[in-house]
Design an enzyme around this catalytic site. Structure first.
Site, PDB file in Angstrom:
ATOM      1  N   GLN A  18      24.932  34.436 -58.632  1.00 55.98           N
ATOM      2  CA  GLN A  18      24.869  33.850 -57.302  1.00 55.98           C
ATOM      3  C   GLN A  18      24.082  34.697 -56.292  1.00 55.98           C
ATOM      4  O   GLN A  18      23.709  34.194 -55.242  1.00 55.98           O
ATOM      5  CB  GLN A  18      26.284  33.577 -56.793  1.00 55.98           C
ATOM      6  CG  GLN A  18      26.979  32.503 -57.615  1.00 55.98           C
ATOM      7  CD  GLN A  18      28.410  32.264 -57.192  1.00 55.98           C
ATOM      8  OE1 GLN A  18      29.320  32.912 -57.706  1.00 55.98           O
ATOM      9  NE2 GLN A  18      28.639  31.364 -56.252  1.00 55.98           N
ATOM     10  N   HIS A 112      31.424  35.957 -65.099  1.00 52.46           N
ATOM     11  CA  HIS A 112      31.647  35.081 -63.943  1.00 52.46           C
ATOM     12  C   HIS A 112      30.847  33.790 -64.171  1.00 52.46           C
ATOM     13  O   HIS A 112      29.737  33.630 -63.652  1.00 52.46           O
ATOM     14  CB  HIS A 112      31.235  35.779 -62.646  1.00 52.46           C
ATOM     15  CG  HIS A 112      31.764  35.108 -61.409  1.00 52.46           C
ATOM     16  ND1 HIS A 112      32.566  35.741 -60.484  1.00 52.46           N
ATOM     17  CD2 HIS A 112      31.619  33.840 -60.942  1.00 52.46           C
ATOM     18  CE1 HIS A 112      32.865  34.896 -59.499  1.00 52.46           C
ATOM     19  NE2 HIS A 112      32.305  33.723 -59.761  1.00 52.46           N
ATOM     20  N   ASN A 156      36.366  35.493 -64.924  1.00 52.94           N
ATOM     21  CA  ASN A 156      36.657  34.864 -63.636  1.00 52.94           C
ATOM     22  C   ASN A 156      37.199  33.452 -63.845  1.00 52.94           C
ATOM     23  O   ASN A 156      36.596  32.654 -64.560  1.00 52.94           O
ATOM     24  CB  ASN A 156      35.364  34.780 -62.821  1.00 52.94           C
ATOM     25  CG  ASN A 156      35.581  34.141 -61.459  1.00 52.94           C
ATOM     26  OD1 ASN A 156      36.346  34.670 -60.638  1.00 52.94           O
ATOM     27  ND2 ASN A 156      34.932  33.017 -61.204  1.00 52.94           N
ATOM     28  N   GLU A 157      38.326  33.181 -63.247  1.00 50.19           N
ATOM     29  CA  GLU A 157      38.893  31.817 -63.215  1.00 50.19           C
ATOM     30  C   GLU A 157      38.926  31.147 -64.588  1.00 50.19           C
ATOM     31  O   GLU A 157      38.270  30.119 -64.813  1.00 50.19           O
ATOM     32  CB  GLU A 157      38.126  30.950 -62.207  1.00 50.19           C
ATOM     33  CG  GLU A 157      38.284  31.460 -60.786  1.00 50.19           C
ATOM     34  CD  GLU A 157      37.681  30.557 -59.718  1.00 50.19           C
ATOM     35  OE1 GLU A 157      36.901  29.654 -60.057  1.00 50.19           O
ATOM     36  OE2 GLU A 157      38.014  30.749 -58.529  1.00 50.19           O
TER      37      GLU A 157
HETATM   38  C1  BGC Z   1      34.026  30.965 -57.800  1.00 52.18           C
HETATM   39  C2  BGC Z   1      32.766  31.295 -57.041  1.00 52.18           C
HETATM   40  C3  BGC Z   1      32.407  30.156 -56.093  1.00 52.18           C
HETATM   41  C4  BGC Z   1      33.566  29.955 -55.141  1.00 52.18           C
HETATM   42  C5  BGC Z   1      33.338  28.920 -54.069  1.00 52.18           C
HETATM   43  C6  BGC Z   1      35.094  30.272 -57.006  1.00 52.18           C
HETATM   44  O1  BGC Z   1      35.639  29.292 -57.794  1.00 52.18           O
HETATM   45  O2  BGC Z   1      34.530  32.105 -58.453  1.00 52.18           O
HETATM   46  O3  BGC Z   1      31.744  31.571 -57.956  1.00 52.18           O
HETATM   47  O4  BGC Z   1      31.228  30.395 -55.421  1.00 52.18           O
HETATM   48  O5  BGC Z   1      34.698  29.580 -55.881  1.00 52.18           O
HETATM   49  O6  BGC Z   1      33.239  27.650 -54.580  1.00 52.18           O
END
Ligand code: BGC
Length: 418
Positions: A18, A112, A156-157
């Site tokens: 990003q 990520h 991540n997530e």
């Molecule tokens: C993510 C980011 C994303 C942010 C805003 C999160 O789910 O980790 O990569 O930019 O949300 O949408």
């Protein structure tokens, strides 16, 4: 003044794809360039963070921030299967050194959302071998850089693919990167993206698609194996993962639905977290469930520029719910808002933190808050028009300008209170 615990980690977060620019060996880069791609923009040079990291980190320190969460990019470290790039590794060593030079504590995410393109030729996240491949990449990084990384997030997530599926089912929302390969027929752009990765559509399976039981298990295995490797290479590094946790609320009659959703977003992951040092919670808003499933934001609710409900109190709600089953440290690894109105962002941060403080006062162990995001950056399919940053970037000159919200978080970090 509302004081936070001593040594609280105050900072902000980014991810490689990003902000860095030119992540050309990743699957998402292919998706941006695929024929018929749904991405609003191409990530291109990002916000030039790959080059400007040193002055960026200096700027964070000048604001008063004490921590920086960023990701190391698998597609850079291992651009072809089995080839590990020394030069890219040294780049990230320099980023870590810059953090130390400016008194910033680094937190590193190992994955990520983006994966190397070659992984798609091997079946991506649907291939049971992915966990071993991911752990091998982590081992390469941690053998070399582990002693510079006090906090690591493996992935991540890990629950995001499940949330995307939920959105798809509830709002007829067409997810950007595909969801469950078995239940969703890929439109042509994904075939084109697969070809750009040198894969065919049968093998093309990105992280965002891992919502069926089998591929989700590969994601879970990846966390467990990576944690083992990180512990072995660098015993002092604290390891965890992050979960996207909206404040899931039940409206009369929706208790069972809300419970089911909370289980799929959170409780089902508890077994793989048991040996983690901390839990990364990422909250943006709430989700309300009634007897017929997820509900839209209440009429007249204040919205963010991406159309989600402005609900800073969701942070406290999510933390309190998570803490029912998780008694060890929590770090807020993301909390943010897309808005053109920085005053709205300031209110969001303050109100979010007031709630967080209340949860901490009730004995919940929270050790840090990392706002998402340091910069206005590449918001995946939405491109550069959704602005989450506390620092704006003019993408023609790549000049940075600190927003009021950046000063606010800096002051909060300096006084360790609100
Ligand atoms: C993510 C980011 C994303 C942010 C805003 C999160 O789910 O980790 O990569 O930019 O949300 O949408």
């Amino acid at each position: 003044m509302l004081k936070f615990p001593e040594r609280f980690l105050w900072g902000s977060a980014t991810s490689a794809h990003q902000v860095e620019g030119n992540n050309i060996n990743s699957d998402v880069w292919s998706e941006e360039y695929a024929d018929g791609s749904p991405y609003a923009d191409k990530s291109g040079d990002g916000v030039d963070h790959y080059r400007q990291y040193r002055t960026d980190i200096a700027l964070m320190a000048k604001l008063g921030l004490k921590a920086y969460r960023f990701s190391i990019e698998w597609a850079r470290i291992e651009p072809e299967k089995g080839f590990f790039s020394r030069s890219e590794l040294e780049h990230y060593r320099d980023v870590l050194y810059a953090c130390y030079e400016y008194g910033i504590t680094p937190m590193v995410t190992m994955h990520h959302f983006t994966s190397p393109r070659w992984l798609m030729r091997d079946g991506g996240w649907s291939n049971p071998e992915v966990s071993g491949l991911f752990a091998r990449y982590c081992e390469y990084v941690f053998q070399e850089l582990g002693d510079l990384i006090p906090y690591a997030l493996t992935l991540n997530e890990v629950n995001l693919p499940i949330m995307l599926r939920e959105m798809f089912i509830n709002f007829d929302f067409m997810p950007p990167i595909g969801i469950d390969a078995k239940s969703w027929t890929a439109p042509g752009w994904r075939e084109s993206a697969a070809r750009m990765c040198g894969a065919d559509i049968e093998h093309y399976f990105t992280f965002h698609m891992a919502s069926d039981e089998e591929s989700l298990q590969h994601v879970k295995d990846s966390h467990v194996k990576a944690r083992e490797v990180i512990r072995r290479c660098s015993p002092s590094t604290k390891v965890g993962l992050s979960l996207a946790l909206p404040d899931v609320q039940a409206i009369a009659g929706g208790e069972e639905n809300a419970e089911k959703v909370w289980h799929s977003y959170y409780r089902q992951f508890l077994p793989i977290l048991q040996e983690d040092d901390y839990l990364g919670i990422q909250n943006y808003t709430r989700e309300r469930y009634g007897p017929d499933g997820q509900m839209k934001p209440p009429d007249g609710a204040e919205l963010t520029s991406m159309g989600s409900e402005f609900y800073p109190e969701g942070l406290e709600g999510a933390v309190r719910k998570a803490a029912i089953d998780w008694k060890r440290p929590i770090i807020i690894t993301e909390h943010g808002i897309a808005t053109e109105d920085d005053l709205q962002r300031c209110h969001y941060i303050r109100r979010g933190l007031e709630g967080l403080h209340a949860a901490i006062s009730d004995g919940i162990s929270v050790e840090g808050y990392l706002y998402w995001s340091t910069f206005d950056n590449f918001e995946w399919i939405f491109g550069y028009s959704s602005r989450f940053g506390i620092i704006g970037v003019d993408r023609t000159t790549m000049e940075r300008h600190v927003k009021m919200s950046g000063k606010l978080i800096g002051e909060i970090a300096q006084t360790n209170g609100l």
